[in-house]
Motif scaffolding. Structure first.
Motif, PDB file in Angstrom:
ATOM      1  N   PRO A  70      49.339 137.273  88.499  1.00 29.16           N
ATOM      2  CA  PRO A  70      48.182 137.894  87.850  1.00 29.16           C
ATOM      3  C   PRO A  70      47.603 137.089  86.679  1.00 29.16           C
ATOM      4  O   PRO A  70      46.386 136.987  86.545  1.00 29.16           O
ATOM      5  CB  PRO A  70      48.712 139.245  87.363  1.00 29.16           C
ATOM      6  CG  PRO A  70      49.868 139.548  88.257  1.00 29.16           C
ATOM      7  CD  PRO A  70      50.465 138.213  88.611  1.00 29.16           C
ATOM      8  N   THR A  71      48.447 136.513  85.847  1.00 26.68           N
ATOM      9  CA  THR A  71      47.945 135.749  84.695  1.00 26.68           C
ATOM     10  C   THR A  71      47.159 134.530  85.150  1.00 26.68           C
ATOM     11  O   THR A  71      46.040 134.285  84.694  1.00 26.68           O
ATOM     12  CB  THR A  71      49.122 135.313  83.786  1.00 26.68           C
ATOM     13  OG1 THR A  71      49.844 136.479  83.384  1.00 26.68           O
ATOM     14  CG2 THR A  71      48.629 134.572  82.572  1.00 26.68           C
ATOM     15  N   THR A  72      47.737 133.763  86.055  1.00 24.89           N
ATOM     16  CA  THR A  72      47.058 132.568  86.582  1.00 24.89           C
ATOM     17  C   THR A  72      45.811 132.984  87.355  1.00 24.89           C
ATOM     18  O   THR A  72      44.774 132.323  87.276  1.00 24.89           O
ATOM     19  CB  THR A  72      48.016 131.762  87.485  1.00 24.89           C
ATOM     20  OG1 THR A  72      49.195 131.442  86.746  1.00 24.89           O
ATOM     21  CG2 THR A  72      47.369 130.479  87.973  1.00 24.89           C
ATOM     22  N   SER A  73      45.883 134.084  88.077  1.00 27.48           N
ATOM     23  CA  SER A  73      44.745 134.571  88.851  1.00 27.48           C
ATOM     24  C   SER A  73      43.550 134.873  87.946  1.00 27.48           C
ATOM     25  O   SER A  73      42.410 134.516  88.271  1.00 27.48           O
ATOM     26  CB  SER A  73      45.144 135.815  89.642  1.00 27.48           C
ATOM     27  OG  SER A  73      44.076 136.249  90.445  1.00 27.48           O
ATOM     28  N   LYS A  74      43.813 135.512  86.814  1.00 22.05           N
ATOM     29  CA  LYS A  74      42.723 135.814  85.872  1.00 22.05           C
ATOM     30  C   LYS A  74      42.096 134.530  85.338  1.00 22.05           C
ATOM     31  O   LYS A  74      40.874 134.415  85.253  1.00 22.05           O
ATOM     32  CB  LYS A  74      43.245 136.668  84.712  1.00 22.05           C
ATOM     33  CG  LYS A  74      43.509 138.098  85.076  1.00 22.05           C
ATOM     34  CD  LYS A  74      44.062 138.871  83.894  1.00 22.05           C
ATOM     35  CE  LYS A  74      44.507 140.257  84.334  1.00 22.05           C
ATOM     36  NZ  LYS A  74      45.187 140.988  83.263  1.00 22.05           N
ATOM     37  N   GLN A  75      42.930 133.563  84.978  1.00 22.71           N
ATOM     38  CA  GLN A  75      42.427 132.283  84.467  1.00 22.71           C
ATOM     39  C   GLN A  75      41.599 131.551  85.523  1.00 22.71           C
ATOM     40  O   GLN A  75      40.536 131.002  85.229  1.00 22.71           O
ATOM     41  CB  GLN A  75      43.591 131.397  84.017  1.00 22.71           C
ATOM     42  CG  GLN A  75      44.317 131.927  82.809  1.00 22.71           C
ATOM     43  CD  GLN A  75      45.624 131.185  82.543  1.00 22.71           C
ATOM     44  OE1 GLN A  75      46.132 130.447  83.398  1.00 22.71           O
ATOM     45  NE2 GLN A  75      46.169 131.391  81.351  1.00 22.71           N
ATOM     46  N   LEU A  76      42.094 131.563  86.754  1.00 27.40           N
ATOM     47  CA  LEU A  76      41.368 130.884  87.831  1.00 27.40           C
ATOM     48  C   LEU A  76      40.056 131.605  88.166  1.00 27.40           C
ATOM     49  O   LEU A  76      39.053 130.945  88.472  1.00 27.40           O
ATOM     50  CB  LEU A  76      42.244 130.764  89.078  1.00 27.40           C
ATOM     51  CG  LEU A  76      43.425 129.796  88.962  1.00 27.40           C
ATOM     52  CD1 LEU A  76      44.277 129.840  90.223  1.00 27.40           C
ATOM     53  CD2 LEU A  76      42.933 128.385  88.688  1.00 27.40           C
ATOM     54  N   ALA A  77      40.070 132.933  88.099  1.00 27.41           N
ATOM     55  CA  ALA A  77      38.837 133.682  88.360  1.00 27.41           C
ATOM     56  C   ALA A  77      37.763 133.284  87.346  1.00 27.41           C
ATOM     57  O   ALA A  77      36.594 133.081  87.709  1.00 27.41           O
ATOM     58  CB  ALA A  77      39.097 135.184  88.302  1.00 27.41           C
ATOM     59  N   ILE A  78      38.163 133.134  86.088  1.00 31.24           N
ATOM     60  CA  ILE A  78      37.214 132.714  85.039  1.00 31.24           C
ATOM     61  C   ILE A  78      36.736 131.289  85.302  1.00 31.24           C
ATOM     62  O   ILE A  78      35.537 130.996  85.199  1.00 31.24           O
ATOM     63  CB  ILE A  78      37.876 132.836  83.643  1.00 31.24           C
ATOM     64  CG1 ILE A  78      38.095 134.312  83.302  1.00 31.24           C
ATOM     65  CG2 ILE A  78      37.040 132.149  82.582  1.00 31.24           C
ATOM     66  CD1 ILE A  78      38.979 134.567  82.090  1.00 31.24           C
ATOM     67  N   ALA A  79      37.650 130.396  85.666  1.00 35.90           N
ATOM     68  CA  ALA A  79      37.276 128.997  85.945  1.00 35.90           C
ATOM     69  C   ALA A  79      36.337 128.900  87.137  1.00 35.90           C
ATOM     70  O   ALA A  79      35.352 128.146  87.119  1.00 35.90           O
ATOM     71  CB  ALA A  79      38.534 128.160  86.185  1.00 35.90           C
TER      72      ALA A  79
END
Length: 186
Positions: free
Chosen positions: A50-59
Motif C-alpha cells: 500500500p505505501t509504495t502503491s500510493k507513491q507510484l499512483a502519485i508518480a
C-alpha cells in the motif's frame, strides 16, 4: 522465513515485488513513456504494498499530467504565430477534464500572453502601414498643390497601398480630381 506468520511473509513479498514494479515504472517515467508506466501500474498494483502503491499512483499521475502539458506545449510552439490556432488550443486546454488546474492555468496563461503579443504586433504593423499610406497621399497632394501633376505610376502605387483600407475612398477621390484637373488643362 521459517516460523514467520504467512501474513508477514506475504507482506514482505509484496514489499519486495513493489520495489521491482517501482523500478519498472520509474524507468518508464524517466524515458518519458508515461502510458507504459500507467499501464504497468494498473496491471500490477494489486501486487504492490500500500505505501509504495500510493507513491507510484502519485508518480504515475504526475507523469500523465506532464505528458498532457508537454503535448499542449508542443502545440503551442506549432501555433505560436497563429491567432486562430492559439484560440483553438486555448479552448481545448480549458475544456480538458484530465489536465490539472495548475497546469491548465499555466498553459492558458502562456497562450493568452502570446495572443496579446500577436495583437500588439498586428496593431504596430497596421499603424506603420497607415502612416506609410498617409505619407504617400500627402506627398501626392503636395505635388499637386505645387502645380505638378502626379504621374499615373505614382498614383497607381498609392492606389495599390490604399486598396482595402480606410484611405481607399480618399485615394479614389484624389485620382478623380487629378484626372478632372488633367482634362481641364489639356
Amino acid at each position: 522465513a521459517e516460523g514467520m506468520p504467512q501474513e508477514k511473509v506475504d507482506a514482505l513479498i509484496r514489499q519486495e515485488t513493489g520495489k521491482i514494479h517501482a523500478g519498472v515504472i520509474g524507468q518508464a517515467i524517466a524515458n518519458k513513456n508515461y502510458v507504459y508506466a500507467k499501464d504497468w501500474f494498473e496491471a500490477n498494483k494489486e501486487d504492490i504494498d500500500p505505501t509504495t502503491s500510493k507513491q507510484l499512483a502519485i508518480a504515475v499521475e504526475g507523469a500523465k499530467q506532464k505528458q498532457l502539458a508537454d503535448g499542449y506545449t508542443s502545440e503551442f510552439l506549432t501555433f505560436r504565430n497563429s491567432q486562430t490556432g492559439l484560440n483553438d488550443l486555448e479552448k481545448r486546454v480549458l475544456e480538458d477534464k484530465e489536465l490539472d488546474e495548475t497546469r491548465k492555468n499555466i498553459i492558458a496563461g502562456r497562450i493568452q500572453s502570446r495572443m496579446e503579443m500577436l495583437d500588439l504586433r498586428a496593431e504596430r504593423v497596421a499603424t506603420q502601414v497607415d502612416r506609410t499610406i498617409q505619407k504617400a497621399i500627402n506627398n501626392l497632394n503636395q505635388l499637386s498643390m505645387s502645380g505638378f501633376e502626379p504621374t499615373m505610376d505614382q498614383m497607381k502605387s498609392v492606389i495599390n497601398m490604399a486598396r482595402g483600407t480606410q484611405y481607399e475612398l480618399e485615394v479614389v477621390q484624389m485620382v478623380q480630381t487629378a484626372n478632372a484637373t488633367r482634362n481641364v488643362t489639356e
